[in-house]
Design a protein around this motif. Structure first.
Motif, PDB file in Angstrom:
ATOM      1  N   GLY A 211       0.800  -1.214   0.000  1.00  0.00           N
ATOM      2  CA  GLY A 211       0.000   0.000   0.000  1.00  0.00           C
ATOM      3  C   GLY A 211       0.838   1.273   0.000  1.00  0.00           C
ATOM      4  O   GLY A 211       1.944   1.314   0.535  1.00  0.00           O
ATOM      5  N   HIS A 212       0.288   2.312  -0.632  1.00  0.00           N
ATOM      6  CA  HIS A 212       0.905   3.645  -0.683  1.00  0.00           C
ATOM      7  C   HIS A 212       2.241   3.575  -1.431  1.00  0.00           C
ATOM      8  O   HIS A 212       2.381   2.838  -2.378  1.00  0.00           O
ATOM      9  CB  HIS A 212       1.027   4.227   0.720  1.00  0.00           C
ATOM     10  N   GLY A 213       3.239   4.357  -1.034  1.00  0.00           N
ATOM     11  CA  GLY A 213       4.519   4.350  -1.728  1.00  0.00           C
ATOM     12  C   GLY A 213       4.679   5.534  -2.655  1.00  0.00           C
ATOM     13  O   GLY A 213       3.734   6.279  -2.945  1.00  0.00           O
ATOM     14  N   GLN A 283       5.323   7.122 -10.017  1.00  0.00           N
ATOM     15  CA  GLN A 283       4.025   7.245  -9.374  1.00  0.00           C
ATOM     16  C   GLN A 283       3.577   8.706  -9.324  1.00  0.00           C
ATOM     17  O   GLN A 283       4.340   9.593  -8.945  1.00  0.00           O
ATOM     18  CB  GLN A 283       4.068   6.661  -7.959  1.00  0.00           C
ATOM     19  N   SER A 284       2.326   8.924  -9.702  1.00  0.00           N
ATOM     20  CA  SER A 284       1.759  10.264  -9.722  1.00  0.00           C
ATOM     21  C   SER A 284       1.603  10.814  -8.301  1.00  0.00           C
ATOM     22  O   SER A 284       1.438  10.055  -7.333  1.00  0.00           O
ATOM     23  CB  SER A 284       0.392  10.238 -10.418  1.00  0.00           C
ATOM     24  N   ARG A 290      -2.666   7.642  -9.023  1.00  0.00           N
ATOM     25  CA  ARG A 290      -1.706   6.653  -8.513  1.00  0.00           C
ATOM     26  C   ARG A 290      -2.353   5.279  -8.378  1.00  0.00           C
ATOM     27  O   ARG A 290      -1.768   4.254  -8.762  1.00  0.00           O
ATOM     28  CB  ARG A 290      -1.159   7.146  -7.171  1.00  0.00           C
ATOM     29  N   LEU A 291      -3.563   5.244  -7.864  1.00  0.00           N
ATOM     30  CA  LEU A 291      -4.279   3.968  -7.758  1.00  0.00           C
ATOM     31  C   LEU A 291      -4.621   3.416  -9.133  1.00  0.00           C
ATOM     32  O   LEU A 291      -4.527   2.206  -9.381  1.00  0.00           O
ATOM     33  CB  LEU A 291      -5.553   4.155  -6.928  1.00  0.00           C
ATOM     34  N   THR A 292      -5.016   4.308 -10.041  1.00  0.00           N
ATOM     35  CA  THR A 292      -5.351   3.877 -11.396  1.00  0.00           C
ATOM     36  C   THR A 292      -4.130   3.304 -12.110  1.00  0.00           C
ATOM     37  O   THR A 292      -4.241   2.339 -12.867  1.00  0.00           O
ATOM     38  CB  THR A 292      -5.936   5.046 -12.199  1.00  0.00           C
ATOM     39  N   LEU A 375     -13.475  -0.372  -2.284  1.00  0.00           N
ATOM     40  CA  LEU A 375     -12.192   0.291  -2.437  1.00  0.00           C
ATOM     41  C   LEU A 375     -11.706   0.170  -3.880  1.00  0.00           C
ATOM     42  O   LEU A 375     -11.998  -0.819  -4.561  1.00  0.00           O
ATOM     43  CB  LEU A 375     -11.161  -0.334  -1.492  1.00  0.00           C
ATOM     44  N   HIS A 376     -10.941   1.151  -4.325  1.00  0.00           N
ATOM     45  CA  HIS A 376     -10.501   1.178  -5.723  1.00  0.00           C
ATOM     46  C   HIS A 376      -9.823  -0.124  -6.128  1.00  0.00           C
ATOM     47  O   HIS A 376     -10.157  -0.698  -7.182  1.00  0.00           O
ATOM     48  CB  HIS A 376      -9.530   2.348  -5.933  1.00  0.00           C
ATOM     49  N   MET A 377      -8.867  -0.606  -5.361  1.00  0.00           N
ATOM     50  CA  MET A 377      -8.100  -1.787  -5.757  1.00  0.00           C
ATOM     51  C   MET A 377      -8.927  -3.068  -5.704  1.00  0.00           C
ATOM     52  O   MET A 377      -8.550  -4.074  -6.309  1.00  0.00           O
ATOM     53  CB  MET A 377      -6.848  -1.919  -4.896  1.00  0.00           C
TER      54      MET A 377
END
Length: 425
Positions: A211-213, A283-284, A290-292, A375-377
């Motif tokens: 997650g994140h990053g 990563q944006s 970023r998730l997309t 959640l998106h993912m």
């Protein structure tokens, strides 16, 4: 009830069957495309999935073209988007005469598609009543099922010989069967050598996401003078899980990647911002983009493997929670509300975790739950997906679960056991 809309554009003869040959051998025909509004939480994949268009890559390409979007673009709630569905005025006779197509099987496929949308509540009435016939772009314009698909190769995507392979050219599709050195640099020098312990997961593909990053460290905890960044601890557990999967014959991708940090045994992991996405994608700074980026990469790889005949693909997303300092938590598992396979996989992983806690925790109690979340993912990734929260990074007791190297290893081992015992396989 969803209200549909139409958009008109002009296409050459090659893109419509409703055009008559003229003296110059070509004419222009008016083409109408179906439009719909983006709902709350919609991404490109969920929107196309809702309209049963996600099984063909060309539908995505056409969607991007029609709406002048790139693959990293999010959708705006309430905005109208053109779908890769052509709309014809039904002539009151047959589908074939309406679209100028003589093939019976094509007409049946179009008929079934329209009926399916009515049953899903996406259309108020069928074409024989509304006099509007919907024709998905892929039926007349795609060759997904007839293109020559390369057979899976024997190189694991994380193995040394395949490290610099891009998504566009990657041919990784099976399991590592090279009989070579089995060196996986992503795990760092100490853990790069990953011997094959079994072949139980042979033929299965996993996408592991820490997650994140990048520009986003995630939740922040404090322990003495040390700052604990969620992304670093989630990444370390994710790396260990990925290594476990590969050790048992799976094809596994680390989607978030750090060029410098392999598996680390320190208690306090240095926070940095150099993580990239598979394919060395920077990563944006925008969270939604970023998730997309991550879900798009996973879906690209998923389609590659699906066309190669892989039937078992899964996404595991690893996070560390952030709650009040006083709240202790156990591992929580999330699945998308519409995913039965995701729910069963999350339950199986939770069952294994409960068994381990019963054996190794002094009081034998375990309070981690399985919950449906949009959640998106979980929503945007095509494979079956599970989202894991490891601990509360702000609680001093929970911090022990992630800062102690042995605990991080056990978390990865126990998650592996849940995946290897997945009853949905």
């Amino acid at each position: 009830m969803n209200t549909y809309h139409f958009i008109k554009s002009f296409r050459a003869l090659s893109l419509t069957a409703f055009c008559f040959m003229m003296s110059l051998g070509m004419c222009w025909a008016e083409v109408t495309y179906y439009q719909t509004k983006a709902l709350a939480g919609d991404g490109i994949y969920s929107m196309l999935r809702r309209y049963k268009l996600d099984g063909h890559r060309c539908n995505f390409d056409q969607f991007y073209e029609l709406n002048s979007l790139n693959k990293n673009t999010g959708l705006r709630v309430g905005k109208l988007y053109s779908l890769p569905i052509q709309v014809f005025d039904f002539d009151g006779r047959t589908i074939r005469s309406t679209i100028g197509e003589n093939d019976w099987n094509t007409a049946v496929e179009i008929r079934d598609y329209n009926q399916a949308l009515v049953e899903l509540g996406l259309l108020e009435s069928n074409y024989d009543k509304s006099l509007k016939l919907l024709v998905p772009f892929h039926i007349q314009n795609c060759t997904d099922e007839t293109v020559s698909i390369a057979a899976p190769v024997a190189t694991d995507p994380e193995e040394e010989s395949a490290i610099n392979t891009s998504i566009a050219s990657a041919e990784a599709g099976g399991v590592s069967n090279s009989g070579g050195r089995r060196i996986f640099p992503i795990f760092g020098s100490e853990y790069a050598y990953t011997p094959l312990a079994s072949t139980k997961l042979r033929g299965k593909v996993f996408y592991v996401v820490g997650g994140h990053g990048g520009p986003d460290p995630g939740a922040i905890g404090q322990r003495g003078n040390y700052r604990l960044c969620e992304d670093e601890y989630a990444y370390d557990v994710a790396l260990r899980l990925c290594r476990n999967l590969i050790a048992h014959g799976a094809t596994a991708y680390m989607i978030n990647r750090d060029p410098n940090d392999g598996i680390r045994n320190d208690k306090f992991l240095e926070c940095d911002t150099d993580e990239v996405v598979w394919g060395d994608i920077r990563q944006s700074s925008n969270q939604k983009i970023r998730l997309t980026q991550r879900s798009d990469v996973i879906n690209e790889l998923y389609e590659k493997h699906r066309l190669q005949g892989v039937t078992d693909q899964k996404v595991i997303v690893v996070h560390v929670d952030s709650r009040s300092h006083s709240q202790r938590t156990d591992l929580f598992f999330y699945h998308h509300p519409s995913s039965e396979s995701g729910r069963e996989l999350a339950r199986q992983m939770q069952r294994i975790m409960r068994q381990k806690y019963r054996r190794y925790r002094a009081n034998g109690e375990y309070h981690g739950t399985v919950t449906a979340r949009d959640l998106h993912m979980l929503r945007e990734c095509k494979p079956t997906s599970v989202y894991v929260e490891l601990a509360n990074i702000r609680n001093t007791h929970d911090q022990q679960r992630i800062i102690i190297q042995r605990n991080r290893e056990l978390l990865a081992d126990w998650m592996l056991e849940g995946l290897m015992n997945d009853s949905s396989n």
